[in-house]
Design an enzyme around this catalytic site. Structure first.
Site, PDB file in Angstrom:
ATOM      1  N   ARG A  68       0.845  -1.210   0.000  1.00  0.00           N
ATOM      2  CA  ARG A  68       0.000   0.000   0.000  1.00  0.00           C
ATOM      3  C   ARG A  68       0.876   1.255   0.000  1.00  0.00           C
ATOM      4  O   ARG A  68       0.470   2.309  -0.464  1.00  0.00           O
ATOM      5  CB  ARG A  68      -0.954   0.019   1.210  1.00  0.00           C
ATOM      6  CG  ARG A  68      -1.749   1.300   1.248  1.00  0.00           C
ATOM      7  CD  ARG A  68      -2.906   1.382   2.239  1.00  0.00           C
ATOM      8  NE  ARG A  68      -2.836   0.558   3.397  1.00  0.00           N
ATOM      9  CZ  ARG A  68      -2.141   0.855   4.510  1.00  0.00           C
ATOM     10  NH1 ARG A  68      -1.427   1.956   4.582  1.00  0.00           N
ATOM     11  NH2 ARG A  68      -2.165   0.041   5.536  1.00  0.00           N
ATOM     12  N   TYR A 121     -12.907  17.854 -16.542  1.00  0.00           N
ATOM     13  CA  TYR A 121     -13.580  16.549 -16.530  1.00  0.00           C
ATOM     14  C   TYR A 121     -14.686  16.556 -15.459  1.00  0.00           C
ATOM     15  O   TYR A 121     -14.470  17.031 -14.339  1.00  0.00           O
ATOM     16  CB  TYR A 121     -12.535  15.457 -16.258  1.00  0.00           C
ATOM     17  CG  TYR A 121     -13.156  14.138 -15.919  1.00  0.00           C
ATOM     18  CD1 TYR A 121     -13.997  13.499 -16.821  1.00  0.00           C
ATOM     19  CD2 TYR A 121     -12.914  13.527 -14.698  1.00  0.00           C
ATOM     20  CE1 TYR A 121     -14.594  12.291 -16.505  1.00  0.00           C
ATOM     21  CE2 TYR A 121     -13.489  12.316 -14.377  1.00  0.00           C
ATOM     22  CZ  TYR A 121     -14.341  11.715 -15.284  1.00  0.00           C
ATOM     23  OH  TYR A 121     -14.927  10.529 -14.963  1.00  0.00           O
ATOM     24  N   LYS A 219      -5.996   6.887 -19.957  1.00  0.00           N
ATOM     25  CA  LYS A 219      -6.202   7.414 -21.318  1.00  0.00           C
ATOM     26  C   LYS A 219      -4.950   7.156 -22.178  1.00  0.00           C
ATOM     27  O   LYS A 219      -4.548   6.027 -22.320  1.00  0.00           O
ATOM     28  CB  LYS A 219      -6.555   8.903 -21.230  1.00  0.00           C
ATOM     29  CG  LYS A 219      -7.589   9.232 -20.157  1.00  0.00           C
ATOM     30  CD  LYS A 219      -8.960   8.675 -20.523  1.00  0.00           C
ATOM     31  CE  LYS A 219     -10.085   9.164 -19.671  1.00  0.00           C
ATOM     32  NZ  LYS A 219     -10.325   8.548 -18.402  1.00  0.00           N
TER      33      LYS A 219
HETATM   34  C1  LIG Z   1      -9.084  14.866 -18.296  1.00  0.00           C
HETATM   35  C2  LIG Z   1      -9.423  13.806 -17.306  1.00  0.00           C
HETATM   36  N1  LIG Z   1      -8.870  13.853 -16.082  1.00  0.00           N
HETATM   37  C3  LIG Z   1      -9.156  12.901 -15.144  1.00  0.00           C
HETATM   38  C4  LIG Z   1     -10.026  11.882 -15.403  1.00  0.00           C
HETATM   39  C5  LIG Z   1     -10.323  10.847 -14.340  1.00  0.00           C
HETATM   40  O1  LIG Z   1      -9.621   9.684 -14.610  1.00  0.00           O
HETATM   41  P1  LIG Z   1     -10.136   8.185 -14.269  1.00  0.00           P
HETATM   42  O2  LIG Z   1     -11.318   7.896 -15.129  1.00  0.00           O
HETATM   43  O3  LIG Z   1      -8.932   7.355 -14.601  1.00  0.00           O
HETATM   44  O4  LIG Z   1     -10.467   8.157 -12.824  1.00  0.00           O
HETATM   45  C6  LIG Z   1     -10.612  11.791 -16.675  1.00  0.00           C
HETATM   46  C7  LIG Z   1     -11.555  10.682 -16.988  1.00  0.00           C
HETATM   47  O5  LIG Z   1     -12.241  10.682 -17.993  1.00  0.00           O
HETATM   48  C8  LIG Z   1     -10.309  12.775 -17.640  1.00  0.00           C
HETATM   49  O6  LIG Z   1     -10.860  12.749 -18.864  1.00  0.00           O
END
Ligand SMILES: Cc1ncc(COP(=O)(O)O)c(C=O)c1O
Length: 407
Positions: A68, A121, A219
């Protein structure tokens, strides 16, 4: 700015100019942080699928005690991602939102204030507004593309950090990162940049004076729709210590297997981002000319409202295109339902082309008024262009746009 994939290299020159201490980006993507396994010589960092580590004596360990707190596979990924962003420190998390959560819990206390880009987001908005607000954290979402707005917001009340996404998801609105850093620092705030949409292959926030870079490695960093993960990267030892402490305290480290998959995926991030961008530009040019497309946003197009800023701080346009079709929401939904090759899915940044309806999917939890203010109209379609032959994606879009005409 970045030594880029796709560039023809004269190897004699490249070797003559090669500096051992700063290899180029694509070399770092393959090698940074990797150490051949000391017991077997295995070239790839193994998946250290272990909870704990045998200690030689009380207080004498090899840097790992419990997975962890730290795990060798995850640490290898952290070394690689830090090197790619041009920084010293990185902590990896189970998801991108776990990284955002750790950032907030490490830096914010009751009464603290955050200024964030209006079109971040949706999960970031939900975290700040619905999870952290009841603990006394306040947030203001402003158009950080307008530097006067940003200046006004950070002077209105003491701000712990400014959180920007550039390009923002899904409107692709850009923020001038260097100017945002100056404004944040003058107000005594840190600048956090979510660099998920471009990756360090196309944009280098630390060279523009950011303090923290955040990634949803889910991503483009991992790039194959195979994992979820997140990362916080910094050049500041004090911030890194806070992130490591918080990650251990709340228990959000990434598991070794997704970290290992991400280590493999990230090897090609430079090549992929160059190809994603080349494909997206072709597709955006096609959509721009299509009579049924009423609005299109792509940072690589001449018509993009902030094209000069895009050229200044990005080395290419990236994979994301936002557009609207004639006929509004119903037409947009019909288009998305008619696509065959492009998958209707809640993600971006993978090798496969994905199409999303932000208002009902990724940003459904953002209140409608806030969505409208951020330019996330109900008819907006987001395309995350993949690595297929772009002509096949264009054919798919063409048949879906034509189907709409018949209906
Ligand atoms: C620009 C951006 N930041 C953060 C996140 C959050 O990431 P996660 O889905 O891996 O938790 C996303 C998710 O779509 C995103 O598009």
């Amino acid at each position: 700015m970045v030594a880029n994939a796709g560039q023809l290299i004269d190897f004699q020159d490249a070797l003559a100019n090669f500096s051992n201490d700063v290899p180029n980006f694509d070399t770092l993507a393959l090698h940074a942080g990797a150490v051949a396994d000391p017991t077997t010589g295995a070239l790839l960092t193994p998946i250290y699928q272990t909870t704990t580590y045998r200690q030689e004596a009380v207080g004498k360990d090899k840097g790992f005690t419990y997975s962890r707190s730290a795990n060798p596979t995850v640490s290898a990924l952290e070394r690689r991602l830090a090197a790619l962003e041009g920084a010293e420190f990185c902590t990896c998390y189970g998801t991108g939102l776990a990284a955002t959560t750790a950032l907030c819990l490490a830096l914010l206390r009751a009464g603290d204030h955050v200024v964030a880009s209006q079109a971040v987001y949706g999960g970031t908005v939900r975290l700040l507004d619905q999870v952290l607000a009841p603990f006394g954290v306040t947030s203001e979402f402003v158009d950080t593309g307008d530097l006067n707005e940003l200046r006004r917001a950070v002077s209105a009340r003491p701000t712990r950090f400014v959180f920007i996404e550039s390009p923002a998801n899904p409107t692709l609105k850009l923020t001038d990162i260097k100017q945002a850093a100056r404004i944040a620092h003058e107000a005594g705030a840190l600048l956090v940049v979510d660099n998920t949409l471009l990756t360090p292959a196309l944009q280098r926030p630390f060279e523009l004076n950011a303090d923290v870079v955040l990634h949803s490695t889910t991503k483009f960093i991992e790039g194959h729709n195979a994992t979820v993960g997140g990362a916080l990267i910094t050049r500041d030892q004090g911030l890194h210590d806070k992130f490591s402490f918080t990650r251990n305290a709340i228990g959000t480290i990434q598991s070794p297997f997704p970290a290992w998959l991400t280590l493999q995926g990230v090897k090609t991030v430079g090549l992929r981002m160059a190809q994603h961008s080349a494909n997206a530009l072709q597709i955006a040019r096609y959509l721009e000319k299509h009579p049924r497309v009423t609005r299109i946003l792509y940072p690589g197009l001449e018509s993009f409202p902030q094209v000069e800023l895009a050229r200044k701080q990005q080395t290419a346009g990236g994979a994301l295109i936002a557009f609207e079709v004639e006929g509004g929401v119903a037409a947009g939904i019909q288009l998305m339902n008619s696509l065959r090759l492009c998958a209707l899915a809640e993600n971006l940044g993978s090798a496969e082309t994905l199409v999303t309806h932000p208002a009902s999917m990724t940003h459904a939890d953002v209140p409608a008024a806030q969505r409208q203010a951020a330019g996330i109209t109900d008819g907006l379609v987001r395309l995350s262009v993949g690595l297929e032959d772009p002509l096949d994606v264009i054919r798919d879009l063409a048949q879906a746009l034509d189907e709409r005409k018949v209906a």
